[in-house]
Design a protein around this motif. Structure first.
Motif, PDB file in Angstrom:
ATOM      1  N   PHE A   1      -0.156   3.735   4.613  1.00  0.00           N
ATOM      2  CA  PHE A   1      -0.822   3.441   3.344  1.00  0.00           C
ATOM      3  C   PHE A   1      -2.249   3.995   3.324  1.00  0.00           C
ATOM      4  O   PHE A   1      -2.770   4.315   2.270  1.00  0.00           O
ATOM      5  CB  PHE A   1      -0.830   1.930   3.068  1.00  0.00           C
TER       6      PHE A   1
ATOM      7  N   ASN B   1       6.956   1.172  -0.619  1.00  0.00           N
ATOM      8  CA  ASN B   1       8.143   1.508   0.149  1.00  0.00           C
ATOM      9  C   ASN B   1       9.099   0.330   0.066  1.00  0.00           C
ATOM     10  O   ASN B   1       8.694  -0.814   0.220  1.00  0.00           O
ATOM     11  CB  ASN B   1       7.753   1.792   1.610  1.00  0.00           C
TER      12      ASN B   1
ATOM     13  N   MET C   1      -4.228  -7.827  -7.341  1.00  0.00           N
ATOM     14  CA  MET C   1      -3.987  -6.472  -6.844  1.00  0.00           C
ATOM     15  C   MET C   1      -5.255  -5.607  -6.936  1.00  0.00           C
ATOM     16  O   MET C   1      -5.259  -4.538  -7.545  1.00  0.00           O
ATOM     17  CB  MET C   1      -2.821  -5.801  -7.591  1.00  0.00           C
TER      18      MET C   1
ATOM     19  N   PHE D   1      -4.608  -7.438  -2.154  1.00  0.00           N
ATOM     20  CA  PHE D   1      -3.325  -7.002  -2.711  1.00  0.00           C
ATOM     21  C   PHE D   1      -2.151  -7.501  -1.880  1.00  0.00           C
ATOM     22  O   PHE D   1      -2.285  -7.792  -0.694  1.00  0.00           O
ATOM     23  CB  PHE D   1      -3.290  -5.466  -2.796  1.00  0.00           C
TER      24      PHE D   1
ATOM     25  N   GLN E   1       0.988  -7.163   0.296  1.00  0.00           N
ATOM     26  CA  GLN E   1       1.440  -6.123   1.218  1.00  0.00           C
ATOM     27  C   GLN E   1       2.953  -6.134   1.406  1.00  0.00           C
ATOM     28  O   GLN E   1       3.564  -5.091   1.596  1.00  0.00           O
ATOM     29  CB  GLN E   1       0.765  -6.310   2.584  1.00  0.00           C
ATOM     30  N   GLU E   2       3.512  -7.335   1.397  1.00  0.00           N
ATOM     31  CA  GLU E   2       4.960  -7.415   1.613  1.00  0.00           C
ATOM     32  C   GLU E   2       5.604  -8.393   0.649  1.00  0.00           C
ATOM     33  O   GLU E   2       5.059  -9.461   0.372  1.00  0.00           O
ATOM     34  CB  GLU E   2       5.258  -7.893   3.037  1.00  0.00           C
TER      35      GLU E   2
ATOM     36  N   GLU F   1       7.227  -2.979   0.724  1.00  0.00           N
ATOM     37  CA  GLU F   1       5.918  -2.826   1.357  1.00  0.00           C
ATOM     38  C   GLU F   1       5.034  -2.120   0.345  1.00  0.00           C
ATOM     39  O   GLU F   1       5.350  -1.020  -0.097  1.00  0.00           O
ATOM     40  CB  GLU F   1       6.056  -1.992   2.635  1.00  0.00           C
ATOM     41  N   TRP F   2       3.947  -2.784  -0.028  1.00  0.00           N
ATOM     42  CA  TRP F   2       3.116  -2.276  -1.114  1.00  0.00           C
ATOM     43  C   TRP F   2       1.713  -1.917  -0.662  1.00  0.00           C
ATOM     44  O   TRP F   2       1.144  -2.524   0.241  1.00  0.00           O
ATOM     45  CB  TRP F   2       3.020  -3.321  -2.227  1.00  0.00           C
ATOM     46  N   GLY F   3       1.130  -0.941  -1.375  1.00  0.00           N
ATOM     47  CA  GLY F   3      -0.274  -0.622  -1.199  1.00  0.00           C
ATOM     48  C   GLY F   3      -1.031  -1.063  -2.442  1.00  0.00           C
ATOM     49  O   GLY F   3      -0.477  -1.751  -3.305  1.00  0.00           O
TER      50      GLY F   3
ATOM     51  N   TYR G   1       3.300 -11.813   0.640  1.00  0.00           N
ATOM     52  CA  TYR G   1       2.242 -12.022   1.627  1.00  0.00           C
ATOM     53  C   TYR G   1       1.154 -11.003   1.318  1.00  0.00           C
ATOM     54  O   TYR G   1       1.446  -9.817   1.192  1.00  0.00           O
ATOM     55  CB  TYR G   1       2.781 -11.789   3.039  1.00  0.00           C
ATOM     56  N   ASP G   2      -0.109 -11.433   1.183  1.00  0.00           N
ATOM     57  CA  ASP G   2      -1.149 -10.451   0.849  1.00  0.00           C
ATOM     58  C   ASP G   2      -2.070 -10.164   2.037  1.00  0.00           C
ATOM     59  O   ASP G   2      -1.914 -10.743   3.116  1.00  0.00           O
ATOM     60  CB  ASP G   2      -1.907 -10.848  -0.429  1.00  0.00           C
ATOM     61  N   ASN G   3      -3.018  -9.238   1.825  1.00  0.00           N
ATOM     62  CA  ASN G   3      -3.876  -8.773   2.921  1.00  0.00           C
ATOM     63  C   ASN G   3      -4.931  -9.799   3.314  1.00  0.00           C
ATOM     64  O   ASN G   3      -5.671  -9.588   4.258  1.00  0.00           O
ATOM     65  CB  ASN G   3      -4.541  -7.435   2.552  1.00  0.00           C
ATOM     66  N   MET G   4      -5.045 -10.910   2.575  1.00  0.00           N
ATOM     67  CA  MET G   4      -6.002 -11.938   2.948  1.00  0.00           C
ATOM     68  C   MET G   4      -5.303 -13.143   3.547  1.00  0.00           C
ATOM     69  O   MET G   4      -5.881 -14.233   3.647  1.00  0.00           O
ATOM     70  CB  MET G   4      -6.824 -12.350   1.729  1.00  0.00           C
ATOM     71  N   GLY G   5      -4.063 -12.958   3.926  1.00  0.00           N
ATOM     72  CA  GLY G   5      -3.332 -14.025   4.606  1.00  0.00           C
ATOM     73  C   GLY G   5      -2.739 -15.062   3.683  1.00  0.00           C
ATOM     74  O   GLY G   5      -2.224 -16.081   4.123  1.00  0.00           O
TER      75      GLY G   5
END
Lengths: 154, 105
Positions: free
Chosen positions: A39, A105, B27, B45, B47-48, B62-64, B91-95
């Motif tokens: 990413f 993905n 996001m 954002f 992520q999964e 799986e996201w960006g 589940y995001d990037n900040m837990g």
């Protein structure tokens, strides 16, 4: 001496406590597999190599991308990828001109159909590339979407 | 806060179940600036996204940061029956995370 040691201990543990509550030490068990390098990559080929193990793909007429020809608002661009290819492992959505080209993905299970739909942000006019991993090989389809207002700025 | 954070609709057409989900999430890309303070707004954002049918995974997304605000996700799978359970968790990037459950109609 004992008092010193005790103080040290308390300070250390309270620092750890602050770090945890600030979200610096969040448990990441679930996200262990999120492909950060793919990413973060700024080129399509780097991103694909680290994500799918190869950046070589061939165009396929069996993949269809449904997206608008012109997106008035780049921050919400609907995209649907569908494919009739067999044994699909994954469907990957790439936005070639975005700062980080990899957008999403999708890992499919054996009884999941070759179909995903979502909405993405596009910074400017770009090709949307869908990569499908079918029976271990990579296939692709492309569609250009013209963006009139970008979706990445503020 | 996690209340109504994911809305799921799952419908059977023949042998195929179509799942549509709408999640509520900012996001944030990490590239935007706060107009008042001129400081960058940190990336935040999803992520999964894990999608399960009766506890068995059917899709893992799986996201960006390029996935739009309040993400929409739709997919199809076969081999389900009416009344089966569909569950989706993000589940995001900040837990942070959220999950929701629905039944196939």
């Amino acid at each position: 001496m004992k008092r010193r040691a005790f103080l040290k201990g308390t300070i250390a543990s309270s620092i750890a406590g602050v770090a945890v509550s600030a979200g610096l030490l969040t448990p990441r068990i679930v996200l262990a597999e999120w492909p950060k390098a793919s990413f973060d990559a700024t080129s399509v080929s780097k991103s694909l190599s680290s994500l799918l193990g190869s950046d070589r793909y061939s165009a396929s007429a069996d993949i269809k991308i449904k997206a608008p020809d012109i997106a008035e608002n780049g921050s919400v661009v609907p995209i649907t990828v569908s494919t009739s290819l067999p044994k699909i492992d994954s469907i990957t959505v790439i936005i070639e001109k975005n700062p980080s080209p990899l957008a999403a993905n999708f890992r499919l299970s054996p009884n999941t159909e070759g179909f995903v739909s979502t909405r993405v942000k596009m910074g400017k006019t770009s090709d949307l590339i869908a990569i499908v991993k079918s029976d271990g090989k990579l296939y692709s389809a492309k569609k250009t979407v013209k963006v009139t207002i970008g979706g990445c700025g503020g | 806060m996690a209340k109504k954070s994911i809305r799921i609709r799952a419908k059977m057409k023949g042998n195929v179940t179509e799942v549509k989900a709408l999640m509520s999430h900012a996001m944030e890309t990490g590239l935007r600036k706060d107009k008042k303070t001129d400081k960058k707004i940190p990336a935040h954002f999803i992520q999964e996204v894990k999608c399960e049918h009766n506890g068995k995974q059917v899709l893992l997304a799986e996201w960006g940061v390029a996935v739009s605000k309040d993400p929409y996700l739709s997919f199809k799978f076969s081999g389900a029956n009416k009344g089966d359970k569909i569950s989706i968790s993000w589940y995001d990037n900040m837990g942070k995370s959220a999950s929701a459950e629905s039944t196939i109609k």
